[in-house]
Design a protein around this motif. Structure first.
Motif, PDB file in Angstrom:
ATOM      1  N   CYS A 113       0.860  -1.184   0.000  1.00 49.74           N
ATOM      2  CA  CYS A 113       0.000   0.000   0.000  1.00 49.74           C
ATOM      3  C   CYS A 113       0.893   1.230   0.000  1.00 49.74           C
ATOM      4  CB  CYS A 113      -0.888  -0.016   1.236  1.00 49.74           C
ATOM      5  SG  CYS A 113      -1.969   1.407   1.374  1.00 49.74           S
ATOM      6  N   THR A 126      -3.020   5.847   1.787  1.00 49.85           N
ATOM      7  CA  THR A 126      -4.359   5.593   2.299  1.00 49.85           C
ATOM      8  C   THR A 126      -5.098   6.924   2.338  1.00 49.85           C
ATOM      9  OG1 THR A 126      -3.558   3.760   3.660  1.00 49.85           O
ATOM     10  CG2 THR A 126      -5.665   4.744   4.293  1.00 49.85           C
ATOM     11  N   THR A 136      -3.589   5.291  12.107  1.00 49.40           N
ATOM     12  CA  THR A 136      -4.329   6.075  11.120  1.00 49.40           C
ATOM     13  C   THR A 136      -4.817   7.370  11.774  1.00 49.40           C
ATOM     14  OG1 THR A 136      -6.067   5.968   9.433  1.00 49.40           O
ATOM     15  CG2 THR A 136      -6.544   4.883  11.532  1.00 49.40           C
TER      16      THR A 136
END
Length: 117
Positions: free
Chosen positions: A5, A8, A53
């Motif tokens: 990834c 995000t 996050t």
């Protein structure tokens, strides 16, 4: 090949707020509806935990705090919210859209601010 990834995106969309916003004499001191959407580009999330996050509630609190201030332009509101979101360690870019439903007799006045570090 292993997947990875690279980024995000975390979003808070269509948040309705009432704010003392506007530059016209009839707007000053009058709460008006705004609809706020925030999209944050954050570092890739590598752990299944909130600390990896951005907590949506913090973005919501920032928007509510701004709505409690007297601001003339939706451009200023959007820029201040974007700057505040960039203060979070994991945020690389912030995009804030402010819709002002009552600014025009028909249609929607809107501004989108993008900032990055």
């Amino acid at each position: 090949m292993a997947e990875s990834c690279s980024s995000t995106r975390v979003a808070v969309r269509d948040l309705p707020l009432m704010a003392d916003i506007g530059i016209n004499p009839d707007e000053i001191g009058t709460l008006q509806p705004l609809v706020v959407s925030v999209t944050l580009l954050v570092d890739p999330v590598t752990q299944d935990m909130l600390g990896a996050t951005i907590d949506y509630r913090r973005v919501h609190e920032l928007a509510l705090t701004l709505a409690g201030k007297r601001i003339g332009l939706i451009e200023t509101f959007g820029a201040e919210l974007a700057r505040s979101c960039l203060a979070f360690d994991r945020v690389r870019q912030a995009e804030v859209t402010i819709d002002k439903p009552r600014a025009l007799p028909s249609g929607m006045a809107s501004v989108t601010i993008s900032m990055s570090r």
